[in-house]
Design an enzyme around this catalytic site. Structure first.
Site, PDB file in Angstrom:
ATOM      1  N   LYS A 125      -9.449  -3.991  11.862  1.00  0.00           N
ATOM      2  CA  LYS A 125      -9.579  -4.883  10.760  1.00  0.00           C
ATOM      3  C   LYS A 125     -10.539  -5.863  10.933  1.00  0.00           C
ATOM      4  O   LYS A 125     -10.647  -6.755  11.702  1.00  0.00           O
ATOM      5  CB  LYS A 125      -8.197  -5.368  10.017  1.00  0.00           C
ATOM      6  CG  LYS A 125      -7.316  -4.606   9.796  1.00  0.00           C
ATOM      7  CD  LYS A 125      -5.777  -5.231   9.512  1.00  0.00           C
ATOM      8  CE  LYS A 125      -4.983  -4.028   8.941  1.00  0.00           C
ATOM      9  NZ  LYS A 125      -3.532  -4.776   8.979  1.00  0.00           N
ATOM     10  N   LYS A 160       0.828   6.880   5.316  1.00  0.00           N
ATOM     11  CA  LYS A 160       1.580   5.779   6.137  1.00  0.00           C
ATOM     12  C   LYS A 160       2.671   5.196   5.402  1.00  0.00           C
ATOM     13  O   LYS A 160       2.507   4.672   4.180  1.00  0.00           O
ATOM     14  CB  LYS A 160       0.718   4.690   6.617  1.00  0.00           C
ATOM     15  CG  LYS A 160       1.018   3.507   7.265  1.00  0.00           C
ATOM     16  CD  LYS A 160       0.076   2.825   7.763  1.00  0.00           C
ATOM     17  CE  LYS A 160      -0.031   1.390   7.473  1.00  0.00           C
ATOM     18  NZ  LYS A 160      -1.079   0.420   8.083  1.00  0.00           N
ATOM     19  N   GLY A 217      -6.357  -2.142   6.431  1.00  0.00           N
ATOM     20  CA  GLY A 217      -6.604  -2.669   5.187  1.00  0.00           C
ATOM     21  C   GLY A 217      -5.493  -3.817   5.100  1.00  0.00           C
ATOM     22  O   GLY A 217      -4.812  -3.961   5.559  1.00  0.00           O
ATOM     23  N   ASP A 263       4.379   2.300  10.190  1.00  0.00           N
ATOM     24  CA  ASP A 263       3.773   0.734  10.427  1.00  0.00           C
ATOM     25  C   ASP A 263       4.837   0.064  10.352  1.00  0.00           C
ATOM     26  O   ASP A 263       5.427  -0.161   9.215  1.00  0.00           O
ATOM     27  CB  ASP A 263       2.624   0.535   9.583  1.00  0.00           C
ATOM     28  CG  ASP A 263       2.033  -1.008  10.010  1.00  0.00           C
ATOM     29  OD1 ASP A 263       2.576  -1.352  11.314  1.00  0.00           O
ATOM     30  OD2 ASP A 263       1.101  -1.147   9.505  1.00  0.00           O
TER      31      ASP A 263
HETATM   32  O1  OSB Z   1      -0.189  -3.915   8.772  1.00  0.00           O
HETATM   33  O2  OSB Z   1      -1.789  -2.651   8.045  1.00  0.00           O
HETATM   34  C1  OSB Z   1      -1.122  -3.467   7.907  1.00  0.00           C
HETATM   35  C2  OSB Z   1      -1.102  -5.003   4.205  1.00  0.00           C
HETATM   36  C3  OSB Z   1      -1.127  -6.433   4.473  1.00  0.00           C
HETATM   37  C4  OSB Z   1      -0.803  -6.765   5.775  1.00  0.00           C
HETATM   38  C5  OSB Z   1      -0.662  -5.951   6.779  1.00  0.00           C
HETATM   39  C6  OSB Z   1      -0.939  -4.382   6.445  1.00  0.00           C
HETATM   40  C7  OSB Z   1      -1.132  -4.093   5.289  1.00  0.00           C
HETATM   41  C8  OSB Z   1      -1.220  -2.678   4.846  1.00  0.00           C
HETATM   42  C9  OSB Z   1      -1.800  -2.290   3.596  1.00  0.00           C
HETATM   43  O3  OSB Z   1      -0.791  -1.758   5.577  1.00  0.00           O
HETATM   44  C10 OSB Z   1      -2.961  -1.470   3.769  1.00  0.00           C
HETATM   45  C11 OSB Z   1      -3.960  -1.415   2.432  1.00  0.00           C
HETATM   46  O4  OSB Z   1      -3.659  -0.608   1.627  1.00  0.00           O
HETATM   47  O5  OSB Z   1      -4.697  -2.289   2.158  1.00  0.00           O
HETATM   48 MG    MG Z   2      -0.438  -2.629  10.363  1.00  0.00          MG
END
Ligand code: OSB
Ligand code: MG
Length: 369
Positions: free
Chosen positions: A263, A162, A291, A189
């Site tokens: 999440k 991603k 995450g 994303d």
């Molecule tokens: O939008 O998924 C998201 C991290 C911080 C805030 C939002 C997002 C993210 C990530 C990181 O995409 C995912 C990870 O590696 O923990």
């Molecule tokens: Mg996201």
């Protein structure tokens, strides 16, 4: 379950590499950890996934700390609680603040699983120990840096990539990555960086066979996402917009997405995450585990959640070493060469919490009860 005390700690944990999204850049995490203790001295751990500022959602470290200390901890301390699945209801009088709630709620689940002597993933109703994993790669200085990072993660075995996009780092970048990696599972994303006026840009992205486009439009919208999904081939995946199982029902009914990212913090804990998973499974909408740059404690909870049947797509749960020089759990989270993580058989979250390391990283501590 009788919780005699709730301990809050804030730890500072520098990331191995800065992480950049369309809403900002993080170099060091400010993480709130919650430890609940029952009358027999047994303990459960949870993590608050709020960010360092109110940019992903309204919650952030300071607001979550204040809410936890002033309201949420008081609700669970010194009270005979039916079970972990009931904690959400007890906290209902407090509106929103789901990440703060999830920190306590998930700690109660860890405690309850330990009381029962079973692994948390089993206690939640998980159906398989081995979960498929992908990585989330932030916005880089140059396209070359991104190519290199993708190469490294593919070599490690991760099942899907991603990449974060924002205006100016989107179609051009996806095209470059696709030229180099023609057949990988690739997705983007946007973290709400666009509006419906950008539909032509999303139409252009359609040619790159992305698995999905995550949260292209406003953080609190499902209506415009439905309009967008009607006009593009690529599945829309909602992240920020889904805060409850009701949101998931509404989004599915409107046709606002074809995939949902779950999440724990965003939906308010394990009980709520299970509800979202159920709604999606019933509606034939695949889900995956998102995450929030978690430390090992939040990561362990994510692994447990991702063993539920509906989590059929690779999530953003990856190895500790991608984030931290040294994690706060033992052993750290590791990924197999097939890009999977296997949930442990030990009771609760399945990892030992490294208290001496946490002690060193703690910048403030509060005990309620
Ligand atoms: O939008 O998924 C998201 C991290 C911080 C805030 C939002 C997002 C993210 C990530 C990181 O995409 C995912 C990870 O590696 O923990
Ligand atoms: Mg996201």
């Amino acid at each position: 379950m009788l919780i005699t005390s709730v301990e809050l700690r804030e730890i500072r944990l520098p990331l191995v590499h800065p992480f950049e999204t369309s809403f900002g850049r993080t170099t060091e995490r400010r993480i709130i950890l919650v430890r609940v203790t029952d009358k027999n001295g047994q303990q459960g751990w949870g993590e608050c996934t709020a960010g360092e500022g109110p940019f992903y959602c309204e919650e952030w470290t300071e607001s979550a700390w204040a809410t936890l200390k002033t309201f949420l901890a008081q609700i669970v301390v010194g009270k005979e609680i039916q079970n972990a699945a009931h904690v959400w209801k007890l906290m209902q009088p407090v509106r929103g603040n789901r990440m703060a709630k999830a920190a306590i709620e998930t700690a109660c689940w860890d405690l309850e699983a330990k009381q029962l002597g079973v692994p948390l993933w089993q206690h939640l109703g998980g159906e398989r120990r081995e979960i498929p994993c992908g990585v989330s790669i932030g916005i880089q200085q140059t396209p070359g840096d991104l190519l290199e990072k993708i190469e490294r993660e593919l070599a490690a075995g991760y099942q899907r990539i991603k990449i974060k996009i924002k205006p100016g780092w989107d179609v051009n970048i996806v095209q470059l990555m696709r030229e180099r990696f023609s057949d990988i599972h690739l997705m983007v994303d946007a973290n709400s960086a666009y509006t419906l006026a950008d539909v032509d840009l999303f139409r252009k992205l359609d040619q790159f066979e992305l698995m999905m486009i995550e949260q292209p439009l406003a953080h609190n919208d499902i209506f415009d996402h439905a309009a967008l999904q009607q006009q593009i081939k690529t599945p829309v995946c909602l992240d920020e917009s889904i805060r409850s199982s009701a949101d998931a029902e509404h989004a599915i009914a409107l046709g606002a997405c074809r995939v949902i990212n779950v999440k724990l913090g965003r939906v308010g804990g394990h009980a709520q995450a299970r509800e979202v998973e159920k709604v999606c499974r019933t509606g034939n909408i695949p889900v995956w585990c998102g995450g929030m740059l978690e430390s090992g404690i939040g990561r362990a909870h994510n692994i447990a959640m991702a063993t539920l049947a509906g989590f059929s797509l690779p999530g953003d749960v990856s190895a500790s070493s991608r984030y931290w020089e040294e994690d706060i759990i033992d052993p750290p989270v590791t990924v197999s060469t097939n890009g999977t993580i296997t949930a442990h058989e030990k009771p609760g979250i399945g990892f030992d919490v490294n208290l001496s390391r946490i002690e060193k990283l703690t910048v403030r501590k509060e005990v309620i009860g």
